[in-house]
Design a protein around this motif. Structure first.
Motif, PDB file in Angstrom:
ATOM      1  N   ALA A   1      65.341 -87.509  10.041  1.00  0.00           N
ATOM      2  CA  ALA A   1      65.470 -88.632  10.983  1.00  0.00           C
ATOM      3  C   ALA A   1      64.080 -89.130  11.377  1.00  0.00           C
ATOM      4  CB  ALA A   1      66.270 -88.209  12.213  1.00  0.00           C
ATOM      5  N   LYS A   2      63.172 -88.213  11.704  1.00  0.00           N
ATOM      6  CA  LYS A   2      61.797 -88.587  12.062  1.00  0.00           C
ATOM      7  C   LYS A   2      61.112 -89.327  10.920  1.00  0.00           C
ATOM      8  CE  LYS A   2      60.928 -84.444  14.692  1.00  0.00           C
ATOM      9  NZ  LYS A   2      60.119 -83.213  14.733  1.00  0.00           N
ATOM     10  N   LEU A   3      61.266 -88.786   9.720  1.00  0.00           N
ATOM     11  CA  LEU A   3      60.618 -89.361   8.537  1.00  0.00           C
ATOM     12  C   LEU A   3      61.008 -90.820   8.327  1.00  0.00           C
ATOM     13  CD1 LEU A   3      58.941 -88.878   5.880  1.00  0.00           C
ATOM     14  CD2 LEU A   3      61.138 -88.337   4.805  1.00  0.00           C
TER      15      LEU A   3
ATOM     16  N   ARG B   1      78.558 -73.069   7.844  1.00  0.00           N
ATOM     17  CA  ARG B   1      77.354 -72.230   7.805  1.00  0.00           C
ATOM     18  C   ARG B   1      76.180 -72.942   7.121  1.00  0.00           C
ATOM     19  NH1 ARG B   1      81.455 -68.535   6.326  1.00  0.00           N
ATOM     20  NH2 ARG B   1      81.904 -67.065   7.994  1.00  0.00           N
ATOM     21  N   ASP B   2      76.462 -74.043   6.429  1.00  0.00           N
ATOM     22  CA  ASP B   2      75.425 -74.760   5.678  1.00  0.00           C
ATOM     23  C   ASP B   2      75.058 -76.058   6.408  1.00  0.00           C
ATOM     24  OD1 ASP B   2      73.624 -75.281   3.630  1.00  0.00           O
ATOM     25  OD2 ASP B   2      75.125 -76.199   2.331  1.00  0.00           O
ATOM     26  N   LEU B   3      74.506 -75.915   7.602  1.00  0.00           N
ATOM     27  CA  LEU B   3      74.079 -77.043   8.440  1.00  0.00           C
ATOM     28  C   LEU B   3      72.697 -76.727   9.009  1.00  0.00           C
ATOM     29  CD1 LEU B   3      77.402 -77.413  10.433  1.00  0.00           C
ATOM     30  CD2 LEU B   3      76.431 -79.224   9.016  1.00  0.00           C
ATOM     31  N   SER B   4      71.821 -77.721   9.035  1.00  0.00           N
ATOM     32  CA  SER B   4      70.498 -77.523   9.615  1.00  0.00           C
ATOM     33  C   SER B   4      70.176 -78.643  10.593  1.00  0.00           C
ATOM     34  CB  SER B   4      69.425 -77.476   8.527  1.00  0.00           C
ATOM     35  OG  SER B   4      68.130 -77.460   9.115  1.00  0.00           O
ATOM     36  N   LEU B   5      70.143 -78.309  11.871  1.00  0.00           N
ATOM     37  CA  LEU B   5      69.739 -79.279  12.894  1.00  0.00           C
ATOM     38  C   LEU B   5      68.261 -79.614  12.730  1.00  0.00           C
ATOM     39  CD1 LEU B   5      70.345 -80.957  15.427  1.00  0.00           C
ATOM     40  CD2 LEU B   5      69.885 -78.891  16.788  1.00  0.00           C
ATOM     41  N   PHE B   6      67.449 -78.598  12.509  1.00  0.00           N
ATOM     42  CA  PHE B   6      66.016 -78.825  12.316  1.00  0.00           C
ATOM     43  C   PHE B   6      65.776 -79.772  11.138  1.00  0.00           C
ATOM     44  CE2 PHE B   6      62.069 -77.830  10.104  1.00  0.00           C
ATOM     45  CZ  PHE B   6      61.139 -78.072  11.102  1.00  0.00           C
ATOM     46  N   GLY B   7      66.402 -79.490   9.993  1.00  0.00           N
ATOM     47  CA  GLY B   7      66.223 -80.338   8.811  1.00  0.00           C
ATOM     48  C   GLY B   7      66.704 -81.758   9.036  1.00  0.00           C
TER      49      GLY B   7
ATOM     50  N   LEU C   1      75.879 -85.467  12.367  1.00  0.00           N
ATOM     51  CA  LEU C   1      75.226 -86.145  13.490  1.00  0.00           C
ATOM     52  C   LEU C   1      75.403 -87.655  13.422  1.00  0.00           C
ATOM     53  CD1 LEU C   1      72.091 -83.892  13.485  1.00  0.00           C
ATOM     54  CD2 LEU C   1      73.610 -84.180  15.456  1.00  0.00           C
ATOM     55  N   LEU C   2      75.201 -88.237  12.246  1.00  0.00           N
ATOM     56  CA  LEU C   2      75.371 -89.688  12.098  1.00  0.00           C
ATOM     57  C   LEU C   2      76.829 -90.107  12.255  1.00  0.00           C
ATOM     58  CD1 LEU C   2      72.927 -90.592   9.195  1.00  0.00           C
ATOM     59  CD2 LEU C   2      72.786 -91.337  11.584  1.00  0.00           C
ATOM     60  N   ALA C   3      77.738 -89.319  11.708  1.00  0.00           N
ATOM     61  CA  ALA C   3      79.160 -89.646  11.857  1.00  0.00           C
ATOM     62  C   ALA C   3      79.524 -89.723  13.337  1.00  0.00           C
ATOM     63  CB  ALA C   3      80.018 -88.606  11.142  1.00  0.00           C
ATOM     64  N   HIS C   4      78.936 -88.883  14.125  1.00  0.00           N
ATOM     65  CA  HIS C   4      79.190 -88.853  15.572  1.00  0.00           C
ATOM     66  C   HIS C   4      78.431 -89.974  16.292  1.00  0.00           C
ATOM     67  CE1 HIS C   4      80.177 -86.942  19.378  1.00  0.00           C
ATOM     68  NE2 HIS C   4      78.913 -87.046  19.710  1.00  0.00           N
ATOM     69  N   GLN C   5      77.139 -90.060  16.070  1.00  0.00           N
ATOM     70  CA  GLN C   5      76.285 -91.018  16.807  1.00  0.00           C
ATOM     71  C   GLN C   5      76.581 -92.472  16.442  1.00  0.00           C
ATOM     72  OE1 GLN C   5      74.893 -88.451  19.258  1.00  0.00           O
ATOM     73  NE2 GLN C   5      73.909 -90.418  19.346  1.00  0.00           N
TER      74      GLN C   5
ATOM     75  N   ALA D   1      65.158 -85.614  -2.839  1.00  0.00           N
ATOM     76  CA  ALA D   1      66.562 -85.334  -2.531  1.00  0.00           C
ATOM     77  C   ALA D   1      66.625 -84.472  -1.268  1.00  0.00           C
ATOM     78  CB  ALA D   1      67.253 -84.615  -3.682  1.00  0.00           C
ATOM     79  N   PHE D   2      67.642 -84.718  -0.456  1.00  0.00           N
ATOM     80  CA  PHE D   2      67.882 -83.895   0.723  1.00  0.00           C
ATOM     81  C   PHE D   2      68.206 -82.466   0.300  1.00  0.00           C
ATOM     82  CE2 PHE D   2      69.246 -87.949   2.704  1.00  0.00           C
ATOM     83  CZ  PHE D   2      68.712 -87.817   3.984  1.00  0.00           C
ATOM     84  N   GLY D   3      67.798 -81.500   1.099  1.00  0.00           N
ATOM     85  CA  GLY D   3      68.362 -80.166   1.016  1.00  0.00           C
ATOM     86  C   GLY D   3      69.785 -80.260   1.552  1.00  0.00           C
ATOM     87  N   THR D   4      70.687 -79.450   1.031  1.00  0.00           N
ATOM     88  CA  THR D   4      72.094 -79.620   1.405  1.00  0.00           C
ATOM     89  C   THR D   4      72.344 -79.361   2.885  1.00  0.00           C
ATOM     90  OG1 THR D   4      72.635 -77.380   0.674  1.00  0.00           O
ATOM     91  CG2 THR D   4      73.001 -79.172  -0.891  1.00  0.00           C
ATOM     92  N   ALA D   5      71.722 -78.368   3.485  1.00  0.00           N
ATOM     93  CA  ALA D   5      71.970 -78.063   4.899  1.00  0.00           C
ATOM     94  C   ALA D   5      71.478 -79.195   5.799  1.00  0.00           C
ATOM     95  CB  ALA D   5      71.313 -76.744   5.290  1.00  0.00           C
ATOM     96  N   ALA D   6      70.331 -79.772   5.480  1.00  0.00           N
ATOM     97  CA  ALA D   6      69.799 -80.890   6.266  1.00  0.00           C
ATOM     98  C   ALA D   6      70.680 -82.118   6.118  1.00  0.00           C
ATOM     99  CB  ALA D   6      68.370 -81.209   5.840  1.00  0.00           C
ATOM    100  N   MET D   7      71.101 -82.412   4.886  1.00  0.00           N
ATOM    101  CA  MET D   7      71.948 -83.584   4.657  1.00  0.00           C
ATOM    102  C   MET D   7      73.300 -83.399   5.341  1.00  0.00           C
ATOM    103  SD  MET D   7      72.979 -85.519   1.180  1.00  0.00           S
ATOM    104  CE  MET D   7      73.101 -87.304   1.308  1.00  0.00           C
TER     105      MET D   7
END
Length: 148
Positions: free
Chosen positions: A136-138, A125-131, A59-63, A47-53
């Protein structure tokens, strides 16, 4: 009572990551809407961590809107294994796959999450660009299969 389509899927037998066209809906005036299951993680195993998801959702909504016309909505799944994508028209899964993969590659190059502020987001406050980039890489390494 109408059945919930996603509850009819045997989550034990699917293999993520995949893209599945859940349904094609047709309105009273002939309008068509396609709904897709964009599954990133294996159901009941990951399962995704909430900040990463949440970051990946922004990001996906935009891209994806740069790649696909007629997007109605991109919604995170409550189980935190992927997203639902809803689009006007009868769209094929292969077109979604190409656009999703391009969007994920583009996400690897961004330096900030769109709408990451208290005006545009209800939990900024619950957003993670790194995650988001790590997931995305995975999935780009693993590759999306197409499920009918």
């Amino acid at each position: 009572m109408e059945k919930v389509e996603s509850f009819e899927l045997d989550h034990r037998v699917v293999k993520a990551p995949y893209i599945r066209k859940c349904c094609l809906l047709q309105g009273e005036n002939g309008d068509k809407v396609s709904k897709f299951d964009l599954r990133f993680l294996q159901p009941n195993k990951e399962a995704f961590g909430t900040a990463a998801m949440h970051g990946l959702e922004h990001l996906l909504a935009h891209q994806l809107r740069k790649e696909i016309n007629g997007i109605i909505d991109l919604s995170p799944m409550g189980c935190r294994t992927g997203f639902y994508l809803t689009i006007w028209g009868d769209i094929e899964s292969s077109a979604i796959k190409n656009s999703l993969e391009k969007s994920l590659k583009d996400i690897l190059e961004v330096n900030e999450i769109p709408a990451a502020n208290e005006i545009q987001c209800g939990n900024y406050r619950d957003l993670s660009l790194f995650g988001a980039k790590e997931y995305a890489k995975l999935v780009l390494i693993q590759g999306f299969s197409l499920i009918s």
